[in-house]
Design an enzyme around this catalytic site. Sequence first.
Site, PDB file in Angstrom:
ATOM      1  N   GLN A 310       0.878  -1.163   0.000  1.00 57.20           N
ATOM      2  CA  GLN A 310       0.000   0.000   0.000  1.00 57.20           C
ATOM      3  C   GLN A 310       0.919   1.217   0.000  1.00 57.20           C
ATOM      4  OE1 GLN A 310      -1.480  -1.582   3.492  1.00 57.20           O
ATOM      5  NE2 GLN A 310      -0.121  -0.502   4.859  1.00 57.20           N
ATOM      6  N   ASP A 345      -4.358   7.292   5.781  1.00 58.95           N
ATOM      7  CA  ASP A 345      -3.011   7.703   5.365  1.00 58.95           C
ATOM      8  C   ASP A 345      -2.424   6.830   4.256  1.00 58.95           C
ATOM      9  OD1 ASP A 345      -3.040   5.599   7.137  1.00 58.95           O
ATOM     10  OD2 ASP A 345      -1.221   6.186   8.209  1.00 58.95           O
ATOM     11  N   ASP A 381       1.358  -8.002   5.378  1.00 58.83           N
ATOM     12  CA  ASP A 381       0.266  -7.242   5.964  1.00 58.83           C
ATOM     13  C   ASP A 381      -0.985  -7.368   5.083  1.00 58.83           C
ATOM     14  OD1 ASP A 381      -0.141  -4.911   7.995  1.00 58.83           O
ATOM     15  OD2 ASP A 381      -0.927  -4.098   6.122  1.00 58.83           O
ATOM     16  N   ASN A 382      -2.096  -7.702   5.717  1.00 58.29           N
ATOM     17  CA  ASN A 382      -3.385  -7.678   5.007  1.00 58.29           C
ATOM     18  C   ASN A 382      -3.394  -8.347   3.630  1.00 58.29           C
ATOM     19  OD1 ASN A 382      -5.236  -6.459   6.642  1.00 58.29           O
ATOM     20  ND2 ASN A 382      -4.598  -4.380   6.103  1.00 58.29           N
ATOM     21  N   GLU A 410      -0.814 -12.160   7.418  1.00 58.38           N
ATOM     22  CA  GLU A 410      -1.550 -11.456   8.474  1.00 58.38           C
ATOM     23  C   GLU A 410      -2.949 -11.155   7.944  1.00 58.38           C
ATOM     24  OE1 GLU A 410      -2.648  -7.555  10.727  1.00 58.38           O
ATOM     25  OE2 GLU A 410      -2.367  -7.822   8.602  1.00 58.38           O
ATOM     26  N   TYR A 524       1.627   4.729  16.456  1.00 60.53           N
ATOM     27  CA  TYR A 524       1.604   6.156  16.099  1.00 60.53           C
ATOM     28  C   TYR A 524       2.596   6.995  16.895  1.00 60.53           C
ATOM     29  CZ  TYR A 524      -2.808   4.088  14.733  1.00 60.53           C
ATOM     30  OH  TYR A 524      -3.746   3.238  14.230  1.00 60.53           O
TER      31      TYR A 524
END
Length: 663
Positions: A310, A345, A381-382, A410, A524
């Site tokens: 992403q 984001d 990820d994802n 994941e 974060y």
Amino acid sequence: MNGQQRVFIENIQPQVNCGDFPVKRVIGDTIKVSADIYCDSHDVLSAEVLHKFKVDKEWKAAEMEFVINDKWKAEFTLDSIGSYFYTVRAWVDHFKSWHRDILKKIDAQVDIDVDLQIGANLIQEALEEHETMAEKEAAFLKKVQKEFNSDAVWEKKIGSVLDGKLYRTMVKYPVKQHVSQIEKNYEITVDRKRASFSSWYEVFPRSLNPYGEKHGTFKDVIDFLPYVSELGFDVLYLPPVHPIGETKRKGKNNSVTAQPGEPGSPWAIGGKEGGHKSIHPQLGIMDEFSELIKKAEEKGIEIAMDIAFQCSPDHPWVKEHPEWFRHRPDGSLQYAENPPKKYEDIYPLNFESDDWKNLWEELKSVFLFWIDKGVKIFRVDNPHTKSFNFWGWAISEIKKEHPDVIFLAEAFTRPKVMYNLAKQGFTQSYTYFTWRNSKYELETYLNELVNSKAREFFRPNFWPNTPDILPEFLQVANRAGYIQRLTLAATLSSNYGIYGPAFELMENEPAAPGKEEYLNSEKYEIKNWNFDDPKSLRKIIARMNQIRHENTALQNTHSLKFHKIDNDALVCYSKASDDLSNIILVVVTLDPHHTHSGWLHFPLKEFGMHEHDSYQVHDLISGAHFLWSGEHNFVELDPGVMPVHIFKVRKKVRTERDFDYFM
Ligand SMILES: O=P(O)(O)O[C@H]1O[C@H](CO)[C@@H](O[C@H]2O[C@H](CO)[C@@H](O)[C@H](O)[C@H]2O)[C@H](O)[C@H]1O
């Protein structure tokens, strides 16, 4: 179809989706293949499993053995990493049929003159089929053949029939006629050992500055390795290490606007400094990353890299390849979502892009880039939000050159989707363990993973927490609750991991009531962890990993068996090595507040013991030894002391000198 073929072969196991996807094993495993094989009439059959390693030209044959009810089995060992193939073939074995029937006729004392001539003909067929047969054996067969065709006395002739040598020789040189063979070649992906036995520790490098004053660096991660090593983890997983976007950067507690100086989420990949093949400038430079890989390797630790396909709005691909993103009618790009979560984001990639071929190639090249830098483990990820066909293609392409690479999916999503990703080639998968708390939930879920077809392709990796998930159980857990979840993860599954500092320091404040996010999440902001906090669980974690390393029983997931215990607050299960030389029996209380006791049933016969045997159970956590006898024994757990027993079962060994000891 060849009408002379009479044998049917069905239900070949193991297989995934009728052989559309590979089954998974690790190097050194013995694979047990079975099939239902039968034909018309009463003839005797012979069958074999043909198998070969991908690059081998020749197939090897493993003779199958009849089990029961038309089921046949054979096994072979997998001694290389990569793809193996196998299939099954079978035929009517006229010699074996003849041999079985003539023995019956001899028994019944009926005339066998013609049968002996048939036997002579069968020998002739074998001699013709196997022209290269050893001279001695050929001479022997010819001698018997001559006898069968001669006027020799009956006793002499049947002597040869009854002599096992004829049977052994003929079986060694079978005549395979009208062979039925399954056309499909079933595939096995053979991984290295770590695919099925690994202990993961997740840490954010940027939080590792020892003084907590600055952004942590790869050098700080190197200095952190002794800690990881002390805890006994062998995979150190780092969230993305790439530049983080400025545009739409997230701030503290998932705020959609960051304050100046806030570091942003590491998953918002890409900035002016580069994208997926670049390093966040505050972490260091490529040479320092390579140094980290090397130093970790020296300590037996592998660095697992996060691959999140992403892009932050500042990622170079957004400008260079606008066609890889989905544009809305107003020209803007849609941010990513995993409902109900919103990732304002980042932009997702569009796998329906007309330029999908170049997109696929570029994504594959990201893996290859890091493999070239020495990374061999990727936490993806994802993956369920990207095309499954892409994963199938990319993983198989990468594994062609790098069969030792491990991919962890994941994907916290629907079970069938999680299973599909595993079928596409993901080596390990995150699971629902994180939310399975009661005895019923744990037993049902584990039985699904271990005793269903999923066991052939889905390797679970159990995480009690992740930076995204502070499960409700941990939010209210005391120390015993944490130890309980650690023990369950580390002993139910041979692959497990923790989101480190937050777990061992028992950080458990949720972002809001009813939310499973951490308050002040490290995603974060940069944290300053006190790894020396006296309340840390580091000692028990280190012991847990040591127990896992010392006991091969805990290095597999497939041998898991739950055992009855007459108290629903207690869960009891065992694991064993394939040869039963190492047996571990675990009892965990699911109630971290009150003492519980119960009678458990440990079925001794299933573990090579007699039901009345006495044996020792040695608690590897407390060090206590108990002498148990028979299958029913009493246990009591006070969570204030220790909420778990991890017993090594020591069988009694009888020596020649009549002196017993426990192994
Ligand atoms: O969607 P999941 O729960 O599987 O979470 C994984 O993917 C998320 C998106 O990559 C990732 O989310 C984190 O990064 C996002 C992008 O910077 C950010 O918007 C989210 O707030 C943040 O949680 C998550 O960490 C990852 O495990």
